[in-house]
Scaffold this motif. Structure first.
Motif, PDB file in Angstrom:
ATOM      1  N   TRP A  22      48.334  34.039  37.634  1.00  0.00           N
ATOM      2  CA  TRP A  22      49.279  33.082  37.820  1.00  0.00           C
ATOM      3  C   TRP A  22      50.875  33.759  37.708  1.00  0.00           C
ATOM      4  CZ3 TRP A  22      44.883  32.362  34.913  1.00  0.00           C
ATOM      5  CH2 TRP A  22      43.990  31.325  35.164  1.00  0.00           C
ATOM      6  N   GLY A  23      51.661  32.828  37.977  1.00  0.00           N
ATOM      7  CA  GLY A  23      53.086  33.100  37.614  1.00  0.00           C
ATOM      8  C   GLY A  23      53.708  31.894  37.285  1.00  0.00           C
ATOM      9  N   VAL A  24      54.677  31.944  36.362  1.00  0.00           N
ATOM     10  CA  VAL A  24      55.222  30.767  36.019  1.00  0.00           C
ATOM     11  C   VAL A  24      56.531  31.070  35.254  1.00  0.00           C
ATOM     12  CG1 VAL A  24      54.638  30.951  33.284  1.00  0.00           C
ATOM     13  CG2 VAL A  24      54.924  28.749  34.272  1.00  0.00           C
ATOM     14  N   ALA A  25      57.736  30.025  35.675  1.00  0.00           N
ATOM     15  CA  ALA A  25      59.152  30.237  35.328  1.00  0.00           C
ATOM     16  C   ALA A  25      59.204  28.864  34.129  1.00  0.00           C
ATOM     17  CB  ALA A  25      59.910  29.980  36.414  1.00  0.00           C
ATOM     18  N   GLU A  26      60.136  29.322  33.280  1.00  0.00           N
ATOM     19  CA  GLU A  26      60.340  28.182  32.255  1.00  0.00           C
ATOM     20  C   GLU A  26      60.803  26.836  32.712  1.00  0.00           C
ATOM     21  OE1 GLU A  26      62.033  27.863  27.696  1.00  0.00           O
ATOM     22  OE2 GLU A  26      63.057  29.443  29.276  1.00  0.00           O
ATOM     23  N   GLY A  27      60.120  25.607  32.436  1.00  0.00           N
ATOM     24  CA  GLY A  27      60.432  24.387  33.214  1.00  0.00           C
ATOM     25  C   GLY A  27      59.730  24.168  34.460  1.00  0.00           C
ATOM     26  N   ALA A  28      58.917  25.132  34.879  1.00  0.00           N
ATOM     27  CA  ALA A  28      58.237  24.847  36.226  1.00  0.00           C
ATOM     28  C   ALA A  28      56.738  24.927  36.146  1.00  0.00           C
ATOM     29  CB  ALA A  28      58.798  25.878  37.287  1.00  0.00           C
ATOM     30  N   ALA A  29      56.212  24.411  37.005  1.00  0.00           N
ATOM     31  CA  ALA A  29      54.489  24.392  37.039  1.00  0.00           C
ATOM     32  C   ALA A  29      54.183  25.794  37.444  1.00  0.00           C
ATOM     33  CB  ALA A  29      53.879  23.385  37.764  1.00  0.00           C
ATOM     34  N   PRO A  30      52.944  26.434  36.962  1.00  0.00           N
ATOM     35  CA  PRO A  30      52.501  27.570  37.295  1.00  0.00           C
ATOM     36  C   PRO A  30      52.068  27.605  38.815  1.00  0.00           C
ATOM     37  CG  PRO A  30      51.581  26.832  35.179  1.00  0.00           C
ATOM     38  CD  PRO A  30      52.151  25.557  35.692  1.00  0.00           C
ATOM     39  N   VAL A  31      52.065  28.675  39.302  1.00  0.00           N
ATOM     40  CA  VAL A  31      51.606  28.760  40.662  1.00  0.00           C
ATOM     41  C   VAL A  31      50.377  29.928  40.639  1.00  0.00           C
ATOM     42  CG1 VAL A  31      53.755  28.114  41.903  1.00  0.00           C
ATOM     43  CG2 VAL A  31      53.633  30.436  41.226  1.00  0.00           C
ATOM     44  N   VAL A  32      49.534  29.920  41.758  1.00  0.00           N
ATOM     45  CA  VAL A  32      48.559  30.750  41.821  1.00  0.00           C
ATOM     46  C   VAL A  32      49.318  31.988  42.600  1.00  0.00           C
ATOM     47  CG1 VAL A  32      46.226  31.297  42.850  1.00  0.00           C
ATOM     48  CG2 VAL A  32      46.707  29.196  41.421  1.00  0.00           C
ATOM     49  N   LEU A  33      49.142  33.166  42.092  1.00  0.00           N
ATOM     50  CA  LEU A  33      49.450  34.353  42.981  1.00  0.00           C
ATOM     51  C   LEU A  33      48.471  35.133  43.516  1.00  0.00           C
ATOM     52  CD1 LEU A  33      52.365  35.628  40.400  1.00  0.00           C
ATOM     53  CD2 LEU A  33      52.614  34.050  42.421  1.00  0.00           C
ATOM     54  N   SER A  34      47.356  35.060  43.181  1.00  0.00           N
ATOM     55  CA  SER A  34      46.188  35.566  43.537  1.00  0.00           C
ATOM     56  C   SER A  34      44.770  34.911  42.851  1.00  0.00           C
ATOM     57  CB  SER A  34      46.028  37.276  43.222  1.00  0.00           C
ATOM     58  OG  SER A  34      44.874  37.717  43.855  1.00  0.00           O
ATOM     59  N   GLU A  35      43.821  34.888  43.884  1.00  0.00           N
ATOM     60  CA  GLU A  35      42.559  34.544  43.349  1.00  0.00           C
ATOM     61  C   GLU A  35      41.306  35.564  43.504  1.00  0.00           C
ATOM     62  OE1 GLU A  35      42.278  29.786  43.882  1.00  0.00           O
ATOM     63  OE2 GLU A  35      42.553  30.928  45.872  1.00  0.00           O
ATOM     64  N   GLY A  53      59.235  19.783  15.828  1.00  0.00           N
ATOM     65  CA  GLY A  53      59.583  21.110  15.361  1.00  0.00           C
ATOM     66  C   GLY A  53      58.661  21.945  15.981  1.00  0.00           C
ATOM     67  N   LEU A  54      57.515  21.601  16.566  1.00  0.00           N
ATOM     68  CA  LEU A  54      56.711  22.723  17.115  1.00  0.00           C
ATOM     69  C   LEU A  54      56.991  22.967  18.566  1.00  0.00           C
ATOM     70  CD1 LEU A  54      53.001  21.164  16.194  1.00  0.00           C
ATOM     71  CD2 LEU A  54      54.708  22.965  14.920  1.00  0.00           C
ATOM     72  N   VAL A  55      57.103  24.313  19.067  1.00  0.00           N
ATOM     73  CA  VAL A  55      57.481  24.847  20.413  1.00  0.00           C
ATOM     74  C   VAL A  55      56.362  24.631  21.236  1.00  0.00           C
ATOM     75  CG1 VAL A  55      58.343  26.751  21.676  1.00  0.00           C
ATOM     76  CG2 VAL A  55      59.008  26.427  19.329  1.00  0.00           C
ATOM     77  N   GLU A  56      56.519  23.820  22.289  1.00  0.00           N
ATOM     78  CA  GLU A  56      55.430  23.391  23.134  1.00  0.00           C
ATOM     79  C   GLU A  56      55.242  24.759  24.093  1.00  0.00           C
ATOM     80  OE1 GLU A  56      56.092  20.165  25.287  1.00  0.00           O
ATOM     81  OE2 GLU A  56      55.533  18.712  23.745  1.00  0.00           O
ATOM     82  N   PRO A  57      53.836  25.197  24.555  1.00  0.00           N
ATOM     83  CA  PRO A  57      53.740  26.041  25.555  1.00  0.00           C
ATOM     84  C   PRO A  57      54.593  26.135  26.648  1.00  0.00           C
ATOM     85  CG  PRO A  57      51.610  24.852  25.240  1.00  0.00           C
ATOM     86  CD  PRO A  57      52.829  24.347  24.345  1.00  0.00           C
ATOM     87  N   VAL A  58      54.600  26.984  27.427  1.00  0.00           N
ATOM     88  CA  VAL A  58      55.380  27.242  28.928  1.00  0.00           C
ATOM     89  C   VAL A  58      54.495  26.763  29.608  1.00  0.00           C
ATOM     90  CG1 VAL A  58      56.713  28.458  30.612  1.00  0.00           C
ATOM     91  CG2 VAL A  58      57.218  28.894  28.082  1.00  0.00           C
ATOM     92  N   ALA A  59      53.111  27.300  29.557  1.00  0.00           N
ATOM     93  CA  ALA A  59      51.825  26.984  30.488  1.00  0.00           C
ATOM     94  C   ALA A  59      50.699  26.972  29.675  1.00  0.00           C
ATOM     95  CB  ALA A  59      51.917  27.747  31.458  1.00  0.00           C
ATOM     96  N   GLN A  60      49.775  26.204  30.071  1.00  0.00           N
ATOM     97  CA  GLN A  60      48.082  26.143  29.435  1.00  0.00           C
ATOM     98  C   GLN A  60      47.201  26.225  30.508  1.00  0.00           C
ATOM     99  OE1 GLN A  60      48.296  23.051  26.708  1.00  0.00           O
ATOM    100  NE2 GLN A  60      47.577  21.578  28.186  1.00  0.00           N
ATOM    101  N   TYR A  61      46.082  26.474  30.346  1.00  0.00           N
ATOM    102  CA  TYR A  61      45.141  26.359  31.186  1.00  0.00           C
ATOM    103  C   TYR A  61      43.813  26.171  30.333  1.00  0.00           C
ATOM    104  CZ  TYR A  61      44.121  31.505  30.775  1.00  0.00           C
ATOM    105  OH  TYR A  61      43.731  32.626  30.358  1.00  0.00           O
ATOM    106  N   ARG A  62      42.947  25.321  31.126  1.00  0.00           N
ATOM    107  CA  ARG A  62      41.768  25.057  30.296  1.00  0.00           C
ATOM    108  C   ARG A  62      40.625  26.354  30.212  1.00  0.00           C
ATOM    109  NH1 ARG A  62      39.621  20.305  28.899  1.00  0.00           N
ATOM    110  NH2 ARG A  62      41.152  19.082  30.262  1.00  0.00           N
ATOM    111  N   ASN A  63      40.036  26.305  29.110  1.00  0.00           N
ATOM    112  CA  ASN A  63      38.827  27.427  28.833  1.00  0.00           C
ATOM    113  C   ASN A  63      37.623  26.470  29.494  1.00  0.00           C
ATOM    114  OD1 ASN A  63      36.711  28.566  27.821  1.00  0.00           O
ATOM    115  ND2 ASN A  63      37.532  29.089  25.909  1.00  0.00           N
ATOM    116  N   THR A  64      37.080  27.306  30.463  1.00  0.00           N
ATOM    117  CA  THR A  64      35.926  26.539  31.151  1.00  0.00           C
ATOM    118  C   THR A  64      34.615  27.262  30.945  1.00  0.00           C
ATOM    119  OG1 THR A  64      36.189  27.932  33.170  1.00  0.00           O
ATOM    120  CG2 THR A  64      37.328  25.935  33.009  1.00  0.00           C
ATOM    121  N   GLY A  65      34.584  27.671  29.559  1.00  0.00           N
ATOM    122  CA  GLY A  65      33.223  28.492  28.918  1.00  0.00           C
ATOM    123  C   GLY A  65      33.503  29.704  28.729  1.00  0.00           C
TER     124      GLY A  65
END
Length: 695
Positions: free
Chosen positions: A345-358, A300-312
């Motif tokens: 980042w950019g993400v579409a539902e059901g797809a992996a995130p992509v890096v758009l700029s660093e 019953g919980l909705v999973e995130p579309v994307a997540q990324y790790r907190n590195t500090g």
């Protein structure tokens, strides 16, 4: 056992240099492993400063009026400024000043702003801010009016909703009207840490929720009929629940879908698509992981579309689904960044995130959308940036092949190349049984600085090189680079099966090497362990380096003196070495040394320590480790009467259990797929030998 360096006999400088002559710098004519550039840019978007007259610090929200003629910039301290929507606007003028009526500081202040859909006719503006009242203060949602778009009538304030805040953080505060004409209001869980009163899951609390109300249907509002609790069972204003701190959210102008960034606790930042009645899991889960427990009911919980790790240090900043025309490759992607970083980042539902700029803007606090669907970033430190197609990259880049870096001779990967300074550690980090070679490159005449805790702070331009071997063959080489802008970054090169060269990986991978699973870390995972709090380079600390190493003829050489002769240290200090785990030091000292080398980079103050609050550095007094008989915060792994460390009983000690497991309960949390049986046995022996909690 290693000698205490206070009693060591130092070699004459000339002899020490002679002993390491094969590793000294020379003009090889090849590439130099210093001042390495970053990898080829993946940027398809660049940030371009616009509206040069607008440089207001402390901005938290930027909106274009529905009329399209003026921008409005709200600051945390309570001021709202406005300027015309032209390329070269005059200096902004003050639209409103709410400072006298707000509580400001930390995560409090003026937090959100929204225009009524009929703003052109009714001049209504809605503001979210924190004000006096409640246990700490109140979150207030109010309606205001303006007649000319140049000045807000503060006397017109109509209170819509007031929510008591029990703590000073996690206030949320964003506002927005959906395509349904209703006003949406995001609130955090009320603060502290871990949602101690479980408010995000409590349907009778408005905290930790996305609210939806009809501000046109009654005084001061009515409830949309299809709200989940409109007929009872909870607060009728609730649209969705289970949020920790939805700092920013926005609607897709094409579909009306609601997207939000939910700021995480210590481990995961997440992007959510908010739907009617959705439960987004906090504090049952943080991202996809169970929070405070080893297993949890995810039904019953909705999973995130994307997540990324907190590195500090992390706070996700939600943007918009891109619907403009200037960047056609981004069409339909939801854009987001982090306040503490520069990646977009950019993400579409059901797809992996992509890096758009660093190469984004650190301190981005929110995004804005103009009438054409083009996007802008607002920097908390001042400045507004337009998102545009990136200019093709030029200049040097980190080579794709390891052989082209100058950091290692692929024909002889165990031999330090010219200019390299090899080193050895007393207690190496467990790396799934791999053998490792290590060396570093420092710019000439720029020794490392020694921090108070003994960590070596290498100058910019330095590179630390570590190669991993399994069954005598190289598998991976990692470069830890101190870039010229002061930031550190980790890069992974994966060796080919023949061991002839290694290729730079763009991200993390897991491969089978022989009969063993090998994890190549993502660049973010590298910096998760190589945290700022741990000094970035980890093993490069005096207590780890204080040892004897063999010279060319096998003679024992004092490594600290050797490093001084190579220009790494200005003066080799006297320091007690970290005891080797197989040495003859007391059991407790060896176990503490193991925990220091393998665990303390995360488990120390200000490090990304997940939900534990322990300090595993070797020089911390035992009573200050917050370990012995401490209640588990992240689950008990189904151990009866478990504590983090139960004296005399490894079987009831979470510390031991996590070392013996794999998967989501594994420690260390990243980069390992093989249990360190020897290390676990050492720690178990220490726990078993403890009659009581040490003083």
């Amino acid at each position: 056992m290693l000698l205490i360096l206070a009693h060591r006999s130092r070699l004459p400088l000339g002899l020490a240099v002679a002993l390491i002559g094969s590793c000294s710098a020379s003009d090889s004519g090849g590439p130099e492993c210093l001042n390495l550039p970053r990898p080829p840019a993946r940027d398809v978007v660049e940030y371009v400063r616009v509206f040069p007259s607008v440089a207001i610090e402390g901005g938290v929200d930027l909106l274009l009026a529905p009329t399209g003629d003026r921008w409005y910039l709200a600051t945390q301290s309570g001021q709202i400024y406005t300027f015309p929507n032209v390329a070269e606007p005059p200096a902004p003028t003050l639209f409103a000043d709410l400072a006298p009526q707000i509580v400001e500081g930390g995560e409090a202040g003026l937090l959100g702003m929204a225009f009524h859909p009929d703003y052109a006719d009714n001049g209504e503006i809605f503001l979210s801010y924190t004000g006096p009242g409640g246990p700490v203060f109140e979150s207030r949602l109010s309606r205001f009016h303006t007649k000319d778009g140049l000045t807000l009538d503060l006397a017109s304030e109509e209170s819509i909703l007031v929510v008591d805040q029990p703590y000073t953080n996690h206030n949320g505060g964003d506002l927005g009207f959906g395509r349904d004409g209703f006003l949406y209001f995001g609130l955090g869980d009320g603060g502290s840490g871990g949602d101690p009163q479980n408010r995000a899951q409590d349907p009778d609390s408005l905290l930790g929720k996305m609210l939806r109300i009809d501000v046109d249907g009654g005084d001061p509002y009515t409830i949309p009929e299809d709200n989940p609790y409109a007929a009872g069972g909870g607060r009728p204003e609730i649209f969705a629940l289970g949020l920790r701190n939805p700092w920013r959210f926005n609607f897709d102008r094409m579909t009306g879908a609601l997207w939000a960034g939910d700021v995480g606790q210590n481990v995961w930042e997440e992007i959510d698509k908010i739907v009617l009645g959705g439960n987004y899991g906090w504090n049952i889960k943080e991202g996809l992981d169970c929070f405070g427990q080893d297993a949890c009911a995810g039904a019953g919980l909705v999973e995130p579309v994307a997540q990324y790790r907190n590195t500090g240090g992390a706070s996700v900043i939600a943007g918009f689904v891109y619907r403009g025309a200037a960047l056609p490759d981004l069409a339909g992607l939801f854009l987001y960044t982090d306040f503490y970083g520069e990646t977009l980042w950019g993400v579409a539902e059901g797809a992996a995130p992509v890096v758009l700029s660093e190469a984004g803007v650190r301190g981005t606090v929110g995004f804005a959308e103009d009438q054409d669907g083009e996007l802008y970033a607002l920097a908390y430190g001042g400045g507004i940036y337009s998102l545009r197609a990136a200019t093709p990259a030029s200049g040097p880049v980190l080579p794709d092949m390891l052989s082209e870096t100058g950091c290692l001779d692929v024909a002889d990967p165990r031999r330090p190349p010219a200019g390299a300074v090899p080193y050895a550690l007393n207690v190496p980090f467990w790396s799934d049984g791999a053998d490792k070679t290590r060396w570093m490159f420092l710019p000439p005449n720029r020794p490392a600085e020694v921090a108070e805790d003994g960590d070596l702070a290498l100058p910019t331009g330095s590179v630390v090189v570590k190669t991993f071997e399994l069954a005598g063959a190289p598998v991976e080489t990692r470069l830890l680079v101190h870039h010229g802008d002061g930031d550190w970054a980790g890069y992974t090169y994966a060796w080919d099966e023949g061991g002839t060269d290694a290729r730079l990986l763009p991200g993390g991978e897991t491969r089978v090497v022989g009969e063993q699973t090998w994890i190549f870390p993502d660049r973010a995972d590298c910096m998760y362990c190589h945290s700022r709090a741990a000094g970035r380079t980890l093993g490069l600390e005096l207590a780890q380096l204080a040892r004897e190493v063999p010279g060319d003829a096998g003679e024992p050489i004092d490594q600290l003196f050797l490093l001084a002769s190579r220009g790494v240290l200005a003066d080799p200090p006297d320091v007690a070495p970290l005891p080797e785990i197989a040495g003859d030091a007391p059991l407790a000292e060896r176990a503490r040394a193991y925990l220091h080398a393998n665990c303390s980079q995360c488990h120390r103050p200000d490090a990304p320590s997940g939900r534990a609050r322990i300090d595993l550095r070797h020089d911390v007094p035992a009573a200050a480790m917050n370990l012995c008989q401490a209640t588990p915060r992240s689950g008990d792994l189904d151990l009866a009467d478990a504590t983090l460390l139960t004296p005399g009983d490894p079987a009831r000690s979470i510390l031991s259990a996590r070392m013996h497991t794999l998967g989501s309960t594994r420690m260390p949390a990243v980069g390992s797929a093989v249990i360190d049986s020897e290390g676990a046995a050492l720690v178990d022996a220490w726990i078993a030998a403890l009659p009581a909690c040490p003083d």
